[in-house]
Design a protein around this motif. Sequence first.
Motif, PDB file in Angstrom:
ATOM      1  N   LEU A   1       0.811  -1.224   0.000  1.00  0.00           N
ATOM      2  CA  LEU A   1       0.000   0.000   0.000  1.00  0.00           C
ATOM      3  C   LEU A   1       0.845   1.276   0.000  1.00  0.00           C
ATOM      4  O   LEU A   1       0.478   2.243  -0.662  1.00  0.00           O
ATOM      5  CB  LEU A   1      -0.977  -0.001   1.171  1.00  0.00           C
ATOM      6  CG  LEU A   1      -2.186  -0.905   0.996  1.00  0.00           C
ATOM      7  CD1 LEU A   1      -3.050  -0.892   2.250  1.00  0.00           C
ATOM      8  CD2 LEU A   1      -3.005  -0.513  -0.214  1.00  0.00           C
ATOM      9  N   PRO A   2       1.981   1.320   0.685  1.00  0.00           N
ATOM     10  CA  PRO A   2       2.784   2.552   0.650  1.00  0.00           C
ATOM     11  C   PRO A   2       3.338   2.907  -0.731  1.00  0.00           C
ATOM     12  O   PRO A   2       3.753   4.043  -0.951  1.00  0.00           O
ATOM     13  CB  PRO A   2       3.925   2.274   1.636  1.00  0.00           C
ATOM     14  CG  PRO A   2       3.364   1.258   2.572  1.00  0.00           C
ATOM     15  CD  PRO A   2       2.458   0.405   1.721  1.00  0.00           C
ATOM     16  N   PHE A   3       3.353   1.972  -1.679  1.00  0.00           N
ATOM     17  CA  PHE A   3       3.812   2.287  -3.033  1.00  0.00           C
ATOM     18  C   PHE A   3       2.834   3.206  -3.754  1.00  0.00           C
ATOM     19  O   PHE A   3       3.190   3.870  -4.711  1.00  0.00           O
ATOM     20  CB  PHE A   3       4.011   1.014  -3.871  1.00  0.00           C
ATOM     21  CG  PHE A   3       5.317   0.328  -3.600  1.00  0.00           C
ATOM     22  CD1 PHE A   3       6.492   0.805  -4.163  1.00  0.00           C
ATOM     23  CD2 PHE A   3       5.364  -0.782  -2.791  1.00  0.00           C
ATOM     24  CE1 PHE A   3       7.698   0.178  -3.924  1.00  0.00           C
ATOM     25  CE2 PHE A   3       6.567  -1.420  -2.535  1.00  0.00           C
ATOM     26  CZ  PHE A   3       7.734  -0.940  -3.096  1.00  0.00           C
ATOM     27  N   GLY A   4       1.600   3.232  -3.308  1.00  0.00           N
ATOM     28  CA  GLY A   4       0.608   4.089  -3.934  1.00  0.00           C
ATOM     29  C   GLY A   4       0.699   5.522  -3.446  1.00  0.00           C
ATOM     30  O   GLY A   4       1.050   5.772  -2.297  1.00  0.00           O
ATOM     31  N   SER A   5       0.381   6.447  -4.336  1.00  0.00           N
ATOM     32  CA  SER A   5       0.301   7.858  -3.938  1.00  0.00           C
ATOM     33  C   SER A   5      -0.948   8.093  -3.111  1.00  0.00           C
ATOM     34  O   SER A   5      -1.051   9.090  -2.400  1.00  0.00           O
ATOM     35  CB  SER A   5       0.242   8.753  -5.179  1.00  0.00           C
ATOM     36  OG  SER A   5       1.399   8.590  -5.942  1.00  0.00           O
ATOM     37  N   GLY A   6      -1.905   7.199  -3.234  1.00  0.00           N
ATOM     38  CA  GLY A   6      -3.147   7.277  -2.476  1.00  0.00           C
ATOM     39  C   GLY A   6      -3.981   6.042  -2.735  1.00  0.00           C
ATOM     40  O   GLY A   6      -3.574   5.156  -3.490  1.00  0.00           O
ATOM     41  N   TRP A   7      -5.131   5.980  -2.086  1.00  0.00           N
ATOM     42  CA  TRP A   7      -6.028   4.836  -2.212  1.00  0.00           C
ATOM     43  C   TRP A   7      -7.411   5.332  -2.561  1.00  0.00           C
ATOM     44  O   TRP A   7      -7.837   6.383  -2.115  1.00  0.00           O
ATOM     45  CB  TRP A   7      -6.141   4.061  -0.901  1.00  0.00           C
ATOM     46  CG  TRP A   7      -4.873   3.772  -0.186  1.00  0.00           C
ATOM     47  CD1 TRP A   7      -3.649   3.520  -0.731  1.00  0.00           C
ATOM     48  CD2 TRP A   7      -4.690   3.713   1.227  1.00  0.00           C
ATOM     49  NE1 TRP A   7      -2.732   3.291   0.258  1.00  0.00           N
ATOM     50  CE2 TRP A   7      -3.339   3.405   1.471  1.00  0.00           C
ATOM     51  CE3 TRP A   7      -5.544   3.882   2.312  1.00  0.00           C
ATOM     52  CZ2 TRP A   7      -2.835   3.263   2.750  1.00  0.00           C
ATOM     53  CZ3 TRP A   7      -5.021   3.739   3.585  1.00  0.00           C
ATOM     54  CH2 TRP A   7      -3.689   3.426   3.799  1.00  0.00           C
ATOM     55  N   ILE A   8      -8.119   4.539  -3.353  1.00  0.00           N
ATOM     56  CA  ILE A   8      -9.551   4.759  -3.521  1.00  0.00           C
ATOM     57  C   ILE A   8     -10.255   3.458  -3.153  1.00  0.00           C
ATOM     58  O   ILE A   8      -9.734   2.377  -3.365  1.00  0.00           O
ATOM     59  CB  ILE A   8      -9.954   5.238  -4.934  1.00  0.00           C
ATOM     60  CG1 ILE A   8      -9.533   4.249  -6.012  1.00  0.00           C
ATOM     61  CG2 ILE A   8      -9.422   6.615  -5.224  1.00  0.00           C
ATOM     62  CD1 ILE A   8     -10.104   4.576  -7.373  1.00  0.00           C
ATOM     63  N   PHE A   9     -11.430   3.618  -2.589  1.00  0.00           N
ATOM     64  CA  PHE A   9     -12.202   2.475  -2.117  1.00  0.00           C
ATOM     65  C   PHE A   9     -13.375   2.265  -3.052  1.00  0.00           C
ATOM     66  O   PHE A   9     -14.249   3.121  -3.167  1.00  0.00           O
ATOM     67  CB  PHE A   9     -12.651   2.712  -0.672  1.00  0.00           C
ATOM     68  CG  PHE A   9     -11.493   2.800   0.266  1.00  0.00           C
ATOM     69  CD1 PHE A   9     -10.983   1.660   0.860  1.00  0.00           C
ATOM     70  CD2 PHE A   9     -10.877   4.015   0.521  1.00  0.00           C
ATOM     71  CE1 PHE A   9      -9.884   1.735   1.701  1.00  0.00           C
ATOM     72  CE2 PHE A   9      -9.780   4.103   1.368  1.00  0.00           C
ATOM     73  CZ  PHE A   9      -9.283   2.956   1.953  1.00  0.00           C
ATOM     74  N   LEU A  10     -13.366   1.133  -3.736  1.00  0.00           N
ATOM     75  CA  LEU A  10     -14.366   0.867  -4.768  1.00  0.00           C
ATOM     76  C   LEU A  10     -15.758   0.639  -4.210  1.00  0.00           C
ATOM     77  O   LEU A  10     -16.732   0.763  -4.942  1.00  0.00           O
ATOM     78  CB  LEU A  10     -13.928  -0.329  -5.612  1.00  0.00           C
ATOM     79  CG  LEU A  10     -12.620  -0.120  -6.378  1.00  0.00           C
ATOM     80  CD1 LEU A  10     -12.183  -1.403  -7.053  1.00  0.00           C
ATOM     81  CD2 LEU A  10     -12.759   1.008  -7.383  1.00  0.00           C
ATOM     82  N   ASP A  11     -15.861   0.328  -2.924  1.00  0.00           N
ATOM     83  CA  ASP A  11     -17.189   0.131  -2.338  1.00  0.00           C
ATOM     84  C   ASP A  11     -17.697   1.401  -1.658  1.00  0.00           C
ATOM     85  O   ASP A  11     -18.779   1.417  -1.106  1.00  0.00           O
ATOM     86  CB  ASP A  11     -17.182  -1.041  -1.357  1.00  0.00           C
ATOM     87  CG  ASP A  11     -16.110  -0.916  -0.287  1.00  0.00           C
ATOM     88  OD1 ASP A  11     -15.214  -0.067  -0.426  1.00  0.00           O
ATOM     89  OD2 ASP A  11     -16.161  -1.682   0.686  1.00  0.00           O
ATOM     90  N   ASP A  12     -16.929   2.467  -1.728  1.00  0.00           N
ATOM     91  CA  ASP A  12     -17.364   3.752  -1.182  1.00  0.00           C
ATOM     92  C   ASP A  12     -18.186   4.473  -2.250  1.00  0.00           C
ATOM     93  O   ASP A  12     -18.290   4.031  -3.389  1.00  0.00           O
ATOM     94  CB  ASP A  12     -16.147   4.584  -0.775  1.00  0.00           C
ATOM     95  CG  ASP A  12     -16.499   5.757   0.113  1.00  0.00           C
ATOM     96  OD1 ASP A  12     -17.523   5.688   0.811  1.00  0.00           O
ATOM     97  OD2 ASP A  12     -15.749   6.748   0.106  1.00  0.00           O
ATOM     98  N   ASN A  13     -18.710   5.589  -1.923  1.00  0.00           N
ATOM     99  CA  ASN A  13     -19.548   6.369  -2.823  1.00  0.00           C
ATOM    100  C   ASN A  13     -18.727   6.867  -4.020  1.00  0.00           C
ATOM    101  O   ASN A  13     -17.858   7.725  -3.855  1.00  0.00           O
ATOM    102  CB  ASN A  13     -20.146   7.538  -2.043  1.00  0.00           C
ATOM    103  CG  ASN A  13     -21.152   8.306  -2.836  1.00  0.00           C
ATOM    104  OD1 ASN A  13     -21.303   8.114  -4.041  1.00  0.00           O
ATOM    105  ND2 ASN A  13     -21.841   9.195  -2.169  1.00  0.00           N
ATOM    106  N   LEU A  14     -18.991   6.358  -5.210  1.00  0.00           N
ATOM    107  CA  LEU A  14     -18.222   6.761  -6.393  1.00  0.00           C
ATOM    108  C   LEU A  14     -18.577   8.170  -6.858  1.00  0.00           C
ATOM    109  O   LEU A  14     -17.917   8.704  -7.735  1.00  0.00           O
ATOM    110  CB  LEU A  14     -18.405   5.751  -7.523  1.00  0.00           C
ATOM    111  CG  LEU A  14     -17.674   4.420  -7.322  1.00  0.00           C
ATOM    112  CD1 LEU A  14     -17.886   3.508  -8.527  1.00  0.00           C
ATOM    113  CD2 LEU A  14     -16.205   4.606  -7.058  1.00  0.00           C
TER     114      LEU A  14
END
Length: 135
Positions: free
Chosen positions: A91-104
């Motif tokens: 996960l630290p390799f990413g600049s950020g995260w998005i959650f696919l089950d959150d409100n798109l």
Amino acid sequence: MKIALALSSAAATERLTQALRDHGHTIAQANANAKVGDLLENPDAELIVVSYDLLSAVYEARPGCLTALGRNTPIVVALASDDLRDDRPLLPFGSGWIFLDDNLDRVAAAIALCASGYSMVPDAVAARLARHRQR
């Protein structure tokens, strides 16, 4: 923003592609069930959204490429909120995260934050992380 998508789920690719287009983003590449090479073949994207399992496959195949790729193009890791666990060392390799089950509907804001190195975390995930840190 020109975005490349490399997700392991066709349904997630379709939903995220539509949500990003609805917010004015251009999709440079959208691959469901993407292969390792597909992620690396699109250097003209301003940002790459990749599912965690594909990120793991890239790391296993070519460990050094994530560092080089992340320097040139921000990598955003896409995952479900239930997938955020301690056993996710990449996960630290990413600049950020998005959650696919959150409100798109909030995906445009989430992508903008990720491009700057920040992430929006759903309330349930934030609460779980806070409880975990207290232990």
